[in-house]
Design a protein around this motif. Structure first.
Motif, PDB file in Angstrom:
ATOM      1  N   LYS A 101      -8.400  -0.603  -2.694  1.00 11.47           N
ATOM      2  CA  LYS A 101      -7.759  -0.194  -4.199  1.00 11.47           C
ATOM      3  C   LYS A 101      -8.554   0.720  -5.027  1.00 11.47           C
ATOM      4  CE  LYS A 101      -5.687  -5.139  -4.418  1.00 11.47           C
ATOM      5  NZ  LYS A 101      -5.628  -6.358  -5.200  1.00 11.47           N
TER       6      LYS A 101
ATOM      7  N   ASP B 116       0.933  -1.195   0.052  1.00  8.57           N
ATOM      8  CA  ASP B 116       0.050   0.041   0.117  1.00  8.57           C
ATOM      9  C   ASP B 116       0.721   1.334  -0.145  1.00  8.57           C
ATOM     10  OD1 ASP B 116      -2.491  -1.548   0.103  1.00  8.57           O
ATOM     11  OD2 ASP B 116      -2.742  -1.449   2.150  1.00  8.57           O
TER      12      ASP B 116
ATOM     13  N   ARG C 113      -5.598  -2.187   5.452  1.00 11.48           N
ATOM     14  CA  ARG C 113      -5.326  -2.063   3.889  1.00 11.48           C
ATOM     15  C   ARG C 113      -6.051  -0.844   3.491  1.00 11.48           C
ATOM     16  NH1 ARG C 113      -2.757  -6.210   1.836  1.00 11.48           N
ATOM     17  NH2 ARG C 113      -2.299  -4.859   0.335  1.00 11.48           N
ATOM     18  N   ILE C 114      -5.514  -0.336   2.506  1.00  7.90           N
ATOM     19  CA  ILE C 114      -6.174   0.932   1.756  1.00  7.90           C
ATOM     20  C   ILE C 114      -6.997   0.259   0.630  1.00  7.90           C
ATOM     21  CG2 ILE C 114      -5.507   2.879   0.229  1.00  7.90           C
ATOM     22  CD1 ILE C 114      -3.068   3.589   1.969  1.00  7.90           C
TER      23      ILE C 114
END
Length: 486
Positions: A429, A368, A426-427
């Motif tokens: 997508k 990320d 998590r960023i």
């Protein structure tokens, strides 16, 4: 003869042996950690002993020393040893600073290849000088007072307050004091004293701080001239009227005995306008000019960005960052005259490089981090594109102290409860390096928290008690090379 010229204070700028760097950004961006880690790496730079720990190419630093300087005005010595000991011995991050601090270094570059050594042995033929400036985040908004006189500052401040108020239209009662002050500035009142106007302005600032706005000027309202900070009291709630009055009495809006507040265009003929104008100029001379007059003489700036906080607080923080960044770049830009360009030949400093860095990247999954870098560029691009192209920009992600590592898909780190293996947040997508809208950001934070993920994860610093062992870092060396061109 050449050695004499290189080490002469009047000519070492020309030879590239003298650099000064300003470290700026909003509060909690990690400026103090950045500087402490950088100093530790420069002091203990041993490529053979610590390969890839801090890469400077085919050379290493030797004969490192801190130079004394005459303490005067706003600049205080940076307490490097104190901050290092706190991270190494107590495993705690440095406390937030309130002083504008600096540190002056002298060292030599010793080539790793013997072919550059002098007859005296491992000793290079010139000294390098580096001055680093650390600016508390609360002081950064004062740059608007550097680039504007009182009338222009008033106009900019009232415009910023209106913009911030309109972003709260879904809950206008939360900014009742702001609305009241803005309304008063529209219609001059002959019987309203300067002292009363300052009190109304202070109440509006307290309300803005309660709602997360740290773009407050004059900055002495948040950190006074003794270094005492009132900002936390305001943010943690001042619902009690007595507490509000205590803040109004004790927080300053200018030099002691000469406070000021912004006035609308219709107030120009009011006697209080001239009074505030003089008070503002006194504040600028005592606090603003010494700070930003020094920054404008730097060779480079590092603007550190706290991406997790922007994601948590949404578009208001994003817009605030951009507004302050715009004032900073315009205020520190000396212009494009022929004379200003000639001064860069070595006889006077001029900012040439600006690095934008997202800090704490070790708390993001390695996959990320490119997205994080794109976010930094997205934040700065709208402002950078409006400023002179004489600046050279860099966008990166760094961890001045790598305190979290990816092992078997988990983030291994030291927390208040001990060693832990946490899930990364998590960023998504679909963000593709852009900042999400407020609804997306709020949903993302809520989903992370529902999974037991802390945003951002609270970790403790990994800093060796061995003073000869610098911490692991991520791309801090690359950023240093960009800023210094060494």
């Amino acid at each position: 003869m050449l050695e004499i010229l290189v080490n002469n204070p009047l000519t070492r700028n020309f030879f590239g042996c003298n650099r000064s760097i300003g470290i700026v950004g909003m509060g909690m961006a990690g400026k103090t950690v950045f500087l402490t880690s950088l100093l530790d790496h420069l002091r203990n730079h041993h490529p053979q002993r610590y390969p890839h720990r801090f890469d400077l190419g085919e050379k290493r630093i030797s004969e490192w020393e801190i130079l004394p300087f005459s303490v005067s005005g706003i600049w205080k010595p940076f307490p490097f040893e104190e901050f290092r000991a706190r991270m190494a011995n107590q495993h705690l991050w440095p406390q937030r600073t309130t002083d504008c601090s600096r540190i002056d270094l002298k060292f030599k570059f010793t080539p790793l290849s013997q072919r550059w050594f002098s007859a005296e042995g491992e000793r290079s033929w010139n000294d390098y000088y580096l001055t680093l400036y650390d600016i508390p985040g609360e002081r950064t908004p004062d740059v608007v007072l550097y680039e504007n006189d009182y009338a222009s500052w008033s106009r900019q401040t009232l415009l910023s307050m209106r913009r911030y108020y309109h972003q709260y239209q879904e809950n206008p009662n939360s900014l009742a004091e702001v609305r009241s002050f803005l309304n008063r500035m529209e219609n001059p009142q002959a019987d309203l004293s300067g002292e009363a106007i300052v009190r109304f302005y202070k109440r509006a600032l307290i309300e803005m701080l309660e709602n997360g706005c740290s773009n407050v000027t004059p900055s002495i309202f948040m950190v006074d001239d003794t270094g005492k900070r009132f900002r936390e009291k305001a943010i943690h709630g001042c619902g009690d009227e007595n507490e509000r009055e205590n803040l109004v009495e004790n927080c300053l809006c200018g030099v002691r005995g000469a406070e000021f507040a912004p006035l609308g265009e219709n107030w120009r003929s009011h006697p209080v306008f001239a009074t505030f104008q003089r008070a503002c100029q006194q504040y600028r001379k005592q606090y603003v000019y010494p700070l930003f007059g020094t920054l404008i003489s730097c060779d480079a700036l590092a603007f550190l960005v706290d991406i997790p906080t922007i994601l948590k607080n949404g578009s208001r923080d994003l817009n605030m960052y951009r507004e302050i960044l715009g004032h900073l770049l315009r205020g520190l830009h000396p212009g494009d005259t022929t004379l200003s360009l000639l001064l860069t030949l070595g006889f006077q400093h001029r900012i040439g490089r600006i690095a934008f860095a997202a800090t704490q990247c070790d708390r993001f999954h390695p996959d990320d981090r490119p997205v994080l870098q794109s976010m930094v560029q997205h934040l700065a691009d709208p402002v950078c594109n409006q400023i002179s192209q004489h600046y050279q920009y860099d966008f990166s992600t760094i961890a001045a102290v790598e305190s979290a590592r990816l092992i078997d898909g988990k983030m291994h780190c030291d927390t208040a409860q001990g060693e832990a293996a946490l899930d990364y947040w998590r960023i998504p997508k679909e963000w593709k390096g852009d900042f999400p809208n407020d609804a997306q950001s709020e949903a993302f934070i809520s989903s992370c928290q529902s999974l037991g993920q802390i945003v951002p994860p609270r970790v403790r610093p990994r800093f060796s008690q061995n003073e000869a062992t610098p911490p692991h870092q991520i791309r801090l060396d690359r950023l240093f090379r960009f800023l210094t061109r060494w």
